[in-house]
Design an enzyme around this catalytic site. Sequence first.
Site, PDB file in Angstrom:
ATOM      1  N   GLY A 232       0.863  -1.174   0.000  1.00 37.86           N
ATOM      2  CA  GLY A 232       0.000   0.000   0.000  1.00 37.86           C
ATOM      3  C   GLY A 232       0.893   1.216   0.000  1.00 37.86           C
TER       4      GLY A 232
ATOM      5  CG  HIS B 138       3.577  -6.464  -3.918  1.00 39.69           C
ATOM      6  ND1 HIS B 138       3.021  -5.912  -2.789  1.00 39.69           N
ATOM      7  CD2 HIS B 138       4.244  -5.463  -4.539  1.00 39.69           C
ATOM      8  CE1 HIS B 138       3.336  -4.631  -2.736  1.00 39.69           C
ATOM      9  NE2 HIS B 138       4.081  -4.324  -3.774  1.00 39.69           N
TER      10      HIS B 138
ATOM     11  CB  CYS C 244       5.681  -3.538  -0.875  1.00 36.56           C
ATOM     12  SG  CYS C 244       6.124  -2.135  -1.923  1.00 36.56           S
TER      13      CYS C 244
ATOM     14  CD  GLU D 191       0.929  -8.736  -1.746  1.00 33.59           C
ATOM     15  OE1 GLU D 191       1.908  -9.494  -1.535  1.00 33.59           O
ATOM     16  OE2 GLU D 191       1.020  -7.491  -1.736  1.00 33.59           O
TER      17      GLU D 191
ATOM     18  CB  SER E  79       5.066   3.231   3.607  1.00 31.18           C
ATOM     19  OG  SER E  79       5.713   4.203   2.820  1.00 31.18           O
TER      20      SER E  79
END
Lengths: 191, 307
Positions: free
Chosen positions: A47, A173, A79, A175, A49
């Site tokens: 996202g 990432h 990340c 994900e 930070s």
Amino acid sequence: MRHVGVLALQGDYAEHIAMLELNDATVSEIRMPKQLDDVDGLIIPGGESTTIVQLIDIYGFRDKLVSMANSGFPIWGTCAGMIVMADELTDDRPDPLKLMRIKVSRNAFGRQIDSFEEDLIFKGIDGNFPAVFIRAPIVIETSPEVEILSLVKQKTEMPVAVKQDNLLATSFHPELTNDSRIHKYFLSMIG
Amino acid sequence: MALKSGNKKNNSSKTETGTWKVKVGLAQMLKGGVIMDVVTPEEAKIAEDAGACSVMALERVPSDIRKDGGVARMSDPSMIAGIIDAVTIPVMAKARIGHIVEAQILEEMGVDYIDESEVLTPADENNHINKHDFKVPFVCGCRDLGEALRRIGEGAAFIRTKGEAGTGNVVEAVRHARTVLGEVKRIQNMDATELMALARDLKAPYDLIKDIHETGKLPVVNFSAGGIATPADAALMMQIGVEGVFVGSGIFKSENPSKMAKAIVKATTHFNDPEMLVEISKGLGSSMPGLDVRTMPEDEKLAQRGW
């Protein structure tokens, strides 16, 4: 069954949740600190930070996460999550949680047009791992207690995955891929 | 999916930039966040400090563009560069619909996302930009699913429903989001046999319709734009099912921009928690003045630009 929290303040928490559910974990979205009492581990997703740290402080997560991390609670940051967990950044903002003994450089590869994919070697995982780097950070300094799990080839051979006891951080990432091996790796850290 | 096979696959250890995955990926990182229109580096800092996940750099916010009339173009590159230098969050900028060269200039400058936007005066009334030609990702507006899928077919890696920019009136944003998300649900429940006829009716690429039928969701991230003026508006759009919000005039045309910005960020995170939303909505001062979309002549509506 392992019960994993995903910090759902901002970012790609839904992608982490989908990946964890595919691997038979029970998952909860974490939006307030008291919800951390119900879970066995936490993912801090990708996202922005600055946004995530802002919301961490507004809702009073900081002290609780620091004490939980120090008492062995497993946390994995991807990340932006790596930036949140760092001891020190090369920028003056945001103010990281200082959970891991690493120094991190934000947007280390440049702007979005420099975002890239690269197949990595990841210690403890067989074969290559398809890593997606989006305006990604890198680790530029580590203390001896930090184990380096992966190095990137792009631009510079720097660490992009690190582990310190119960804490894991990756610049990329997992994900965003169909490969759940690093999610399984984190689930095995929870036990 | 046809779209993905058009992009080269990373099958060796070599590194590849500008892939579909990294284009869509940045939008995935913005999810649950607020993208704010800013016209100066100072406003960009206020937005970043308030928790914006990205800023949209432009010369005039939509409500001023609406007031001033005339032709609205890409902003001065030096103004965009000033904003890029001021913040560390991603910076977006707008190119006119179909204006390939404005997009090339923005890509060259290192803008993180290009908005091919109906808020600016269109440069081409027939064709949108072929966004596959660029390494920088694009976000585009839509009013319905057909329009969204045509843009994705052209290479848009991120979609926002258009709403009606510069009005401070959420009604069109609601209409467009409900239309797009309703059509997604409908496709999911259709018989596979019906998909080609639907592609014909929506004037949308068949492969993308098939993809939605299989996954039950759009192939890219979908935000809401055009008329969000309060934290409750932002939470409403999130409850309807969008993944984040763009706020244009709503922040810097309100009485206390920093407070309003922070409140909209919080409401976008806690969109499902009325107890939190009470606290978030308190004492923000006045919102931007609103316009009644029903009494607005059709040719003044920005949403009807593009197809």
